[in-house]
Design an enzyme around this catalytic site. Structure first.
Site, PDB file in Angstrom:
ATOM      1  N   GLU A  79      35.916  38.372  66.955  1.00 56.43           N
ATOM      2  CA  GLU A  79      36.901  37.409  66.463  1.00 56.43           C
ATOM      3  C   GLU A  79      38.321  37.829  66.842  1.00 56.43           C
ATOM      4  O   GLU A  79      39.157  36.981  67.194  1.00 56.43           O
ATOM      5  CB  GLU A  79      36.777  37.274  64.941  1.00 56.43           C
ATOM      6  N   THR A 232      -1.127  57.112  79.341  1.00 57.09           N
ATOM      7  CA  THR A 232      -0.096  56.754  80.321  1.00 57.09           C
ATOM      8  C   THR A 232       0.605  58.000  80.848  1.00 57.09           C
ATOM      9  O   THR A 232       0.903  58.103  82.040  1.00 57.09           O
ATOM     10  CB  THR A 232       0.930  55.794  79.686  1.00 57.09           C
ATOM     11  N   GLU A 324       5.249  50.037  76.449  1.00 58.61           N
ATOM     12  CA  GLU A 324       4.711  49.986  77.816  1.00 58.61           C
ATOM     13  C   GLU A 324       3.421  50.798  77.885  1.00 58.61           C
ATOM     14  O   GLU A 324       3.199  51.577  78.804  1.00 58.61           O
ATOM     15  CB  GLU A 324       5.740  50.515  78.814  1.00 58.61           C
ATOM     16  N   GLY A 326      -0.962  51.436  77.332  1.00 54.87           N
ATOM     17  CA  GLY A 326      -2.215  50.897  77.817  1.00 54.87           C
ATOM     18  C   GLY A 326      -2.886  49.999  76.799  1.00 54.87           C
ATOM     19  O   GLY A 326      -2.374  49.778  75.690  1.00 54.87           O
ATOM     20  N   ALA A 331      -3.719  47.236  71.613  1.00 55.93           N
ATOM     21  CA  ALA A 331      -4.587  46.565  70.641  1.00 55.93           C
ATOM     22  C   ALA A 331      -4.345  47.092  69.237  1.00 55.93           C
ATOM     23  O   ALA A 331      -4.307  46.330  68.262  1.00 55.93           O
ATOM     24  CB  ALA A 331      -6.046  46.752  71.037  1.00 55.93           C
TER      25      ALA A 331
END
Length: 589
Positions: A79, A232, A324, A326, A331
């Site tokens: 502002e 990963t 990121e 697997g 899941a």
């Protein structure tokens, strides 16, 4: 419906005060400028995080006269920037803000800027998500005679509702975090046309195109942290940097139950960005010591699951996290209900393979009617790939009022190990956030030559003192970079990074003097600002705790085992201001 957040506009526009053709459709005008405020607010996402995204657009007789966005907490409010750009055209003008201003307690900079500039009307996209800030600015503006319209409350139409949606989207991380007590989490993956994220052999470089990978760097640059699983790390040995994103470097988080990880991994190099490993309590103690020796933080959980991990990082103040990982971890995160949005890059490739992994593992669904449907789906071509994005969970409604962090502590005793007479502070948006060394309050400190130097915040001064007086040009340059940092967060990153990379440049007695350095800075701050002094004195009889669960020196720690030196210093100052005697070593619990 597809909404675009990120169409950037110039930082500020030249003053325009010429007459324009009157548009009878005032709702269309309001919607257009609110969306513009949301778009420019998005410019700061990730650059200095975490903080809400604020944008302001001022219009005079139908034309944009000035605009600005909040770069970070502790910097000039949107502002104020818009008023400065609009100059005299602010008088009688309309200001559009994507979200109700949310200053630190006792500060009214944003509201005062609009009032003093002569703004006649303010249009607010959404009220502030946090209860202790929600409605304050709207009431303050109306009490000063300004007309304030809130989208969806004072103004209603389909086009207004769509504009309001952009305001929800640009601050979705804050809204989700406040309502669900977990950070806003995004699942990102790249897959082939037949739904594979790697070949049967595990090889996955590269499924998506270079343009898609650059887009991923941008997503990382807008996030506080990136999460991967142990598989990963073992398979891909990622770096997880935002080297092409233009934003800040997110913290790397590795989730692994067994801690069965390689000794050689890119993530163990913390010279540029920290890594945190979360694991099951007691897992591979010797490897935990190995990681600690490299400077990698290890956090243990009794039972490792995505919900507990995300609640922990919520308490650390994280707003936005990119997953990121697997299929197995993805899941588990979906089943735990901690994922809010999906970014799926689909490459025009087919690799087949019965055993080739897919982006999401077993969810226990046996019928298509059980499938999870994305909300607000967006399709975009990125090079040869198609990016499909959408929400797994709708953005929470702001009604009923979302409780603030400290109020949630008081309501739910399972959230914190502390008693109800304890006052918590951590992030600048907390009710007592002005106690934080990151709050936007410049201080004046002696320069050693009989004069004074103004520092943008306590954190600026504190970080610089690590290197002040060191006879080395690199250390002296670091001090100047910290002093000119745009925000307390950036000052902290510069100081901490230099301390990790060049520990020999830190003054030799730093560990012995850092408490005194912080004390002197805090005393200056609470002596300069009467409203902060009054707030500190109002807490008499309560224990003050810096609620950082990961800082065991300045904060209270995860289970209340921290030394809480920041809280102790504030209580010592409080006693001094009250004329009481107090010793730093007195018990605070």
């Amino acid at each position: 419906m597809v909404f675009s957040i990120g169409a950037y506009y110039p930082y500020s526009l030249p003053v325009i005060c010429k007459a324009a053709t009157t548009n009878n459709n005032s709702h269309a005008h309001d919607a257009m400028y609110i969306r513009r405020a949301a778009d420019i607010a998005d410019k700061s996402a990730g650059f200095t995080s975490p903080h809400p995204n604020f944008g302001c657009v001022i219009t005079s007789v139908g034309n944009v006269a000035g605009e600005g966005y909040l770069y970070a907490q502790g910097t000039k409010p949107a502002e104020v920037q818009a008023v400065e750009a609009a100059c005299e055209c602010s008088r009688g003008a309309t200001a559009y803000v994507n979200m109700e201003p949310g200053d630190c307690h006792g500060d009214h900079t944003a509201v005062s800027a609009l009032v003093q500039a002569g703004i006649k009307r303010v249009v607010v996209g959404i009220r502030h998500p946090l209860k202790h800030l929600r409605g304050n600015a709207v009431r303050a503006l109306r009490s000063q005679g300004l007309r304030v319209d809130v989208l969806g409350e004072d103004l209603q139409s389909k086009i207004i509702e769509e504009a309001r949606k952009t305001c929800l989207l640009v601050n979705a991380p804050l809204i989700h975090r406040a309502s669900s007590r977990v950070p806003f989490s995004v699942l990102k993956y790249a897959m082939t046309l037949d739904g594979k994220i790697a070949c049967s052999s595990g090889h996955a470089s590269w499924i998506s195109s270079k343009k898609s990978r650059i887009r991923v760097f941008e997503l990382r640059g807008r996030s506080d942290a990136v999460v991967v699983g142990g598989n990963t790390v073992r398979r891909d040995n990622p770096q997880l940097t935002a080297r092409h994103g233009g934003g800040h470097m997110p913290v790397r988080i590795v989730m692994t139950q067994t801690l069965n990880l390689p000794e050689e991994a890119n993530l163990w190099d913390i010279s540029n960005v920290p890594t945190i490993v979360v694991t099951q309590r007691g897992a591979r103690r010797s490897f935990q010591k190995f990681l600690a020796a490299k400077g990698v933080e290890v956090v243990e959980f009794d039972i490792l699951n995505p919900r507990d991990v995300m609640e922990y990082f919520h308490d650390r103040g994280y707003l936005s996290i990119l997953w990121e990982c697997g299929g197995t971890l993805a899941a588990s995160a979906i089943s735990s209900g901690v994922l809010h949005k999906v970014y799926a890059f689909v490459a025009p490739k087919i690799i087949g393979g019965r055993n080739a992994p897919s982006p999401v593992g077993e969810l226990g669904m046996v019928e298509m009617s059980q499938a999870l449907n994305l909300i607000d789906i967006c399709y975009e071509q990125v090079g040869p790939d198609i990016l499909i994005s959408g929400f797994l969970q709708p953005i929470p409604d702001l009604t009923p009022v979302i409780p603030s962090e400290d109020e949630t502590f008081a309501i739910d005793p399972t959230v914190t190990p502390y008693d109800s007479n304890v006052i918590f502070f951590y992030k600048t948006w907390d009710r007592y956030g002005a106690f934080s060394n990151f709050s936007p309050h410049p201080i004046q400190m002696p320069d050693g030559n009989g004069g004074y130097v103004t520092w943008s915040s306590v954190e600026h001064f504190y970080q610089a003192q690590k290197f002040v007086g060191v006879n080395d040009p690199i250390a002296q340059d670091c001090v100047e970079r910290i002093k000119s940092a745009k925000s307390p967060e950036e000052a902290a990153r510069i100081g901490r990074l230099m301390q990790r990379q060049c520990p020999d440049l830190v003054k030799s007695d730093w560990e012995h003097v850092k408490i005194d350095v912080m004390y002197r800075a805090l005393k200056s701050k609470f002596s300069i600002y009467p409203h902060l002094n009054s707030m500190l004195l109002s807490t008499a009889g309560s224990v003050l705790v810096e609620a950082s669960p990961h800082d065991h020196f300045w904060g209270g720690g995860r289970e209340g085992e921290g030394l809480n030196y920041l809280g102790r210093l504030l209580m010592q100052l409080r006693s001094e201001f009250l004329g009481e005697s107090s010793m730093l070593g007195e018990s605070t619990y």
